[in-house]
Design a protein around this motif. Structure first.
Motif, PDB file in Angstrom:
ATOM      1  N   TYR A 139     -14.811  -9.118  -4.941  1.00  0.00           N
ATOM      2  CA  TYR A 139     -16.276  -9.062  -4.889  1.00  0.00           C
ATOM      3  C   TYR A 139     -16.704  -7.888  -4.018  1.00  0.00           C
ATOM      4  CZ  TYR A 139     -16.095 -13.827  -6.726  1.00  0.00           C
ATOM      5  OH  TYR A 139     -15.849 -14.931  -7.516  1.00  0.00           O
ATOM      6  N   ASP A 140     -17.763  -7.202  -4.482  1.00  0.00           N
ATOM      7  CA  ASP A 140     -18.273  -6.075  -3.694  1.00  0.00           C
ATOM      8  C   ASP A 140     -19.286  -6.576  -2.660  1.00  0.00           C
ATOM      9  OD1 ASP A 140     -20.588  -6.629  -5.104  1.00  0.00           O
ATOM     10  OD2 ASP A 140     -20.401  -4.913  -6.456  1.00  0.00           O
ATOM     11  N   ALA A 141     -19.952  -5.643  -2.006  1.00  0.00           N
ATOM     12  CA  ALA A 141     -20.870  -6.015  -0.940  1.00  0.00           C
ATOM     13  C   ALA A 141     -22.083  -6.782  -1.464  1.00  0.00           C
ATOM     14  CB  ALA A 141     -21.329  -4.759  -0.203  1.00  0.00           C
ATOM     15  N   GLN A 142     -22.425  -6.637  -2.739  1.00  0.00           N
ATOM     16  CA  GLN A 142     -23.531  -7.397  -3.338  1.00  0.00           C
ATOM     17  C   GLN A 142     -23.057  -8.721  -3.940  1.00  0.00           C
ATOM     18  OE1 GLN A 142     -23.224  -3.903  -3.937  1.00  0.00           O
ATOM     19  NE2 GLN A 142     -24.711  -3.715  -2.242  1.00  0.00           N
ATOM     20  N   ASP A 143     -21.820  -9.099  -3.637  1.00  0.00           N
ATOM     21  CA  ASP A 143     -21.208 -10.346  -4.112  1.00  0.00           C
ATOM     22  C   ASP A 143     -21.130 -10.388  -5.640  1.00  0.00           C
ATOM     23  OD1 ASP A 143     -19.858 -12.659  -3.299  1.00  0.00           O
ATOM     24  OD2 ASP A 143     -21.579 -13.928  -3.765  1.00  0.00           O
ATOM     25  N   LYS A 144     -20.844  -9.226  -6.233  1.00  0.00           N
ATOM     26  CA  LYS A 144     -20.625  -9.140  -7.673  1.00  0.00           C
ATOM     27  C   LYS A 144     -19.164  -8.846  -7.940  1.00  0.00           C
ATOM     28  CE  LYS A 144     -25.277  -7.533  -8.873  1.00  0.00           C
ATOM     29  NZ  LYS A 144     -26.059  -6.452  -9.533  1.00  0.00           N
ATOM     30  N   LEU A 145     -18.671  -9.339  -9.075  1.00  0.00           N
ATOM     31  CA  LEU A 145     -17.274  -9.102  -9.436  1.00  0.00           C
ATOM     32  C   LEU A 145     -17.033  -7.615  -9.672  1.00  0.00           C
ATOM     33  CD1 LEU A 145     -16.306 -11.979 -11.905  1.00  0.00           C
ATOM     34  CD2 LEU A 145     -15.112 -11.367  -9.810  1.00  0.00           C
ATOM     35  N   SER A 146     -16.042  -7.082  -8.985  1.00  0.00           N
ATOM     36  CA  SER A 146     -15.662  -5.688  -9.211  1.00  0.00           C
ATOM     37  C   SER A 146     -14.250  -5.571  -9.761  1.00  0.00           C
ATOM     38  CB  SER A 146     -15.767  -4.891  -7.898  1.00  0.00           C
ATOM     39  OG  SER A 146     -14.889  -5.415  -6.923  1.00  0.00           O
ATOM     40  N   GLY A 147     -13.563  -6.693  -9.908  1.00  0.00           N
ATOM     41  CA  GLY A 147     -12.211  -6.695 -10.473  1.00  0.00           C
ATOM     42  C   GLY A 147     -11.652  -8.111 -10.451  1.00  0.00           C
ATOM     43  N   GLN A 150       2.317 -11.649  -3.819  1.00  0.00           N
ATOM     44  CA  GLN A 150       1.402 -10.507  -3.866  1.00  0.00           C
ATOM     45  C   GLN A 150       0.925 -10.309  -5.296  1.00  0.00           C
ATOM     46  OE1 GLN A 150       3.807  -7.104  -2.479  1.00  0.00           O
ATOM     47  NE2 GLN A 150       3.666  -6.250  -4.553  1.00  0.00           N
ATOM     48  N   VAL A 151      -0.319  -9.867  -5.413  1.00  0.00           N
ATOM     49  CA  VAL A 151      -0.954  -9.642  -6.714  1.00  0.00           C
ATOM     50  C   VAL A 151      -1.692  -8.315  -6.647  1.00  0.00           C
ATOM     51  CG1 VAL A 151      -2.614 -10.498  -8.405  1.00  0.00           C
ATOM     52  CG2 VAL A 151      -1.238 -12.131  -7.103  1.00  0.00           C
ATOM     53  N   ASN A 152      -1.507  -7.484  -7.665  1.00  0.00           N
ATOM     54  CA  ASN A 152      -2.243  -6.223  -7.783  1.00  0.00           C
ATOM     55  C   ASN A 152      -3.445  -6.436  -8.702  1.00  0.00           C
ATOM     56  OD1 ASN A 152      -0.401  -4.800  -6.157  1.00  0.00           O
ATOM     57  ND2 ASN A 152       0.886  -4.285  -7.915  1.00  0.00           N
ATOM     58  N   VAL A 153      -4.626  -6.089  -8.195  1.00  0.00           N
ATOM     59  CA  VAL A 153      -5.863  -6.284  -8.948  1.00  0.00           C
ATOM     60  C   VAL A 153      -6.547  -4.935  -9.104  1.00  0.00           C
ATOM     61  CG1 VAL A 153      -8.021  -7.561  -9.092  1.00  0.00           C
ATOM     62  CG2 VAL A 153      -6.073  -8.546  -7.859  1.00  0.00           C
ATOM     63  N   LYS A 154      -6.783  -4.515 -10.348  1.00  0.00           N
ATOM     64  CA  LYS A 154      -7.492  -3.262 -10.581  1.00  0.00           C
ATOM     65  C   LYS A 154      -8.971  -3.449 -10.273  1.00  0.00           C
ATOM     66  CE  LYS A 154      -4.291  -1.437 -14.014  1.00  0.00           C
ATOM     67  NZ  LYS A 154      -4.086  -0.978 -15.408  1.00  0.00           N
ATOM     68  N   GLN A 155      -9.551  -2.409  -9.656  1.00  0.00           N
ATOM     69  CA  GLN A 155     -10.944  -2.470  -9.214  1.00  0.00           C
ATOM     70  C   GLN A 155     -11.755  -1.472 -10.029  1.00  0.00           C
ATOM     71  OE1 GLN A 155     -12.443  -2.891  -4.836  1.00  0.00           O
ATOM     72  NE2 GLN A 155     -12.243  -0.713  -5.252  1.00  0.00           N
ATOM     73  N   TYR A 156     -12.679  -1.995 -10.829  1.00  0.00           N
ATOM     74  CA  TYR A 156     -13.469  -1.128 -11.706  1.00  0.00           C
ATOM     75  C   TYR A 156     -14.895  -0.937 -11.201  1.00  0.00           C
ATOM     76  CZ  TYR A 156      -9.635  -2.155 -14.892  1.00  0.00           C
ATOM     77  OH  TYR A 156      -8.388  -2.294 -15.447  1.00  0.00           O
ATOM     78  N   GLY A 157     -15.344  -1.786 -10.284  1.00  0.00           N
ATOM     79  CA  GLY A 157     -16.688  -1.651  -9.743  1.00  0.00           C
ATOM     80  C   GLY A 157     -16.659  -0.998  -8.375  1.00  0.00           C
ATOM     81  N   GLY A 158     -17.641  -1.373  -7.518  1.00  0.00           N
ATOM     82  CA  GLY A 158     -17.689  -0.826  -6.166  1.00  0.00           C
ATOM     83  C   GLY A 158     -16.552  -1.362  -5.317  1.00  0.00           C
ATOM     84  N   PHE A 173     -14.357  -3.369  -2.853  1.00  0.00           N
ATOM     85  CA  PHE A 173     -14.395  -4.817  -2.644  1.00  0.00           C
ATOM     86  C   PHE A 173     -14.703  -5.137  -1.181  1.00  0.00           C
ATOM     87  CE2 PHE A 173     -10.222  -3.974  -1.056  1.00  0.00           C
ATOM     88  CZ  PHE A 173      -9.911  -5.016  -0.208  1.00  0.00           C
ATOM     89  N   ALA A 174     -15.341  -6.292  -0.986  1.00  0.00           N
ATOM     90  CA  ALA A 174     -15.659  -6.765   0.355  1.00  0.00           C
ATOM     91  C   ALA A 174     -14.931  -8.073   0.685  1.00  0.00           C
ATOM     92  CB  ALA A 174     -17.167  -6.968   0.494  1.00  0.00           C
ATOM     93  N   ARG A 175     -14.573  -8.837  -0.329  1.00  0.00           N
ATOM     94  CA  ARG A 175     -13.837 -10.074  -0.091  1.00  0.00           C
ATOM     95  C   ARG A 175     -12.995 -10.435  -1.320  1.00  0.00           C
ATOM     96  NH1 ARG A 175     -16.041 -14.864  -2.231  1.00  0.00           N
ATOM     97  NH2 ARG A 175     -18.046 -14.581  -3.293  1.00  0.00           N
ATOM     98  N   VAL A 176     -12.062 -11.387  -1.111  1.00  0.00           N
ATOM     99  CA  VAL A 176     -11.141 -11.834  -2.162  1.00  0.00           C
ATOM    100  C   VAL A 176     -11.234 -13.351  -2.264  1.00  0.00           C
ATOM    101  CG1 VAL A 176      -8.740 -11.917  -2.931  1.00  0.00           C
ATOM    102  CG2 VAL A 176      -9.591  -9.905  -1.686  1.00  0.00           C
ATOM    103  N   GLU A 177     -11.190 -13.854  -3.498  1.00  0.00           N
ATOM    104  CA  GLU A 177     -11.199 -15.299  -3.714  1.00  0.00           C
ATOM    105  C   GLU A 177     -10.095 -15.642  -4.713  1.00  0.00           C
ATOM    106  OE1 GLU A 177     -14.317 -18.586  -5.416  1.00  0.00           O
ATOM    107  OE2 GLU A 177     -15.059 -17.126  -3.945  1.00  0.00           O
ATOM    108  N   ILE A 178      -9.384 -16.774  -4.465  1.00  0.00           N
ATOM    109  CA  ILE A 178      -8.251 -17.171  -5.296  1.00  0.00           C
ATOM    110  C   ILE A 178      -8.430 -18.618  -5.738  1.00  0.00           C
ATOM    111  CG2 ILE A 178      -5.742 -17.508  -5.390  1.00  0.00           C
ATOM    112  CD1 ILE A 178      -5.436 -15.345  -3.300  1.00  0.00           C
ATOM    113  N   VAL A 179      -8.231 -18.856  -7.039  1.00  0.00           N
ATOM    114  CA  VAL A 179      -8.179 -20.198  -7.607  1.00  0.00           C
ATOM    115  C   VAL A 179      -6.765 -20.400  -8.143  1.00  0.00           C
ATOM    116  CG1 VAL A 179      -9.057 -21.742  -9.413  1.00  0.00           C
ATOM    117  CG2 VAL A 179     -10.630 -20.250  -8.167  1.00  0.00           C
ATOM    118  N   TYR A 180      -6.161 -21.571  -7.901  1.00  0.00           N
ATOM    119  CA  TYR A 180      -4.780 -21.789  -8.337  1.00  0.00           C
ATOM    120  C   TYR A 180      -4.685 -22.996  -9.266  1.00  0.00           C
ATOM    121  CZ  TYR A 180      -4.192 -25.904  -5.291  1.00  0.00           C
ATOM    122  OH  TYR A 180      -4.308 -27.126  -4.719  1.00  0.00           O
TER     123      TYR A 180
END
Length: 311
Positions: free
Chosen positions: A261-269, A289-297, A299-306
């Motif tokens: 999530y970016d600073a506006q709390d929108k999904l960026s990857g 470890q997980v590699n996540v491609k970032q297409y938006g602004g 990122f400001a935070r990370v969230e994980i669902v398992y």
């Protein structure tokens, strides 16, 4: 002589009377014939089925024989007959015998699902991708194997898009899982979601309890080549974390949906990955470890669902 004549006369009179009794008049004979004919007809009606109004069909039927008492050694029947039967047909859902016989059984309320408006981004080679989030807004029920047919329209024309990964087997209250739609989409005007029937489970639910923590993140830049001529660059984030098994049973086959999530709390990857972990006994932990491609602004935070296999 006189006595003999009297005797002869009396005999003649009796003889005449006897002859008269033997011979009947024609009306008497006809009456007797009618009586005999009526008696024969009554016998046919009473004891045979020759006549159409036979007493055999008209007579009241004999009372039905009482059913034979059930044998004590016969096993009890497991068939429960209900009349009228309340037939319920539920597509795409496998129900157990207990669920089918449970009069209180109910499916997960699709109104508790919320799909955010997709965000259109461009990947590393300028192809469009739509990111959205599916949220379980219920406060007490787990959605079991949720499935959705998501259709994106450009005006009245449906776009040919596909979902990049599947949804979790169990989506708990308040959890947000990313959805990625890829394909040719320059713009879209409307999104329609058809939620397929899904079962529900009450809390605490069947999923093993895991503690997943993010230890650190690394922002990197990668490069690639398209058709051996076009070189491109892309940003990605390496998420380092740890999984601890807080349940009472061994756990394996852990899957993770990671969102940036970016600073506006929108999904960026976002990314989906089956974590390469050993079988975890209760109380054990392991890194991932997980590699996540970032297409938006940025990122400001990370969230994980398992989720976990076989649950």
């Amino acid at each position: 002589m006189a006595r003999s004549l009297l005797t002869i006369t009396w005999c003649k009179v009796n003889a005449n009377r006897s002859d008269d009794s033997r011979r009947l008049s024609r009306p008497a004979a006809a009456g007797l014939a009618l009586i005999m004919l009526a008696a024969g007809g009554f016998a046919l009606w009473k004891y045979t089925s020759v006549l159409p109004w036979s007493a055999r069909s008209a007579a009241p039927s004999a009372p039905a024989a009482a059913p034979a008492p059930a044998r004590e050694d016969a096993p009890p029947s497991r068939i429960v007959r209900v009349s009228p039967a309340n037939v319920r047909v539920i597509d795409h859902v496998r129900l157990s015998t207990e669920e089918l016989l449970d009069p209180e059984f109910a499916l997960f309320d699709p109104a508790a699902f919320k799909l955010s408006a997709p965000r259109r981004l461009l990947d590393e080679i300028e192809r469009p991708v739509l990111y959205a989030e599916l949220v379980n807004t219920s406060d007490k029920y787990v959605a079991v194997s949720p499935k959705a047919a998501i259709t994106v329209f450009d005006g009245s024309r449906p776009l040919d898009l596909r979902q990049e990964w599947r949804l979790p087997t169990h989506l708990y209250p308040g959890e947000r899982v990313p959805v990625a739609l890829t394909g040719r989409v320059d713009r879209y005007t409307e999104v329609k979601t058809d939620w397929l029937p899904a079962k529900r489970a009450a809390l605490p639910g069947p999923r093993p309890k895991l503690a997943i923590s993010v230890e650190n993140t690394e922002a990197n830049v990668g490069t690639g080549t398209l058709n051996f001529t076009y070189r491109y660059r892309y940003k990605y984030v390496t998420v380092h974390g740890r999984v601890r098994n807080d349940s009472a049973a061994e756990v394996e086959g852990v899957k993770a949906w990671v969102s940036l999530y970016d600073a506006q709390d929108k999904l960026s990857g976002a990314a989906f990955q089956e974590l390469r972990l050993p079988k975890l006994k209760p109380g054990e932990s392991a890194p991932f470890q997980v590699n996540v491609k970032q297409y938006g602004g940025n990122f400001a935070r990370v969230e994980i669902v398992y989720d976990v296999d076989g649950r």
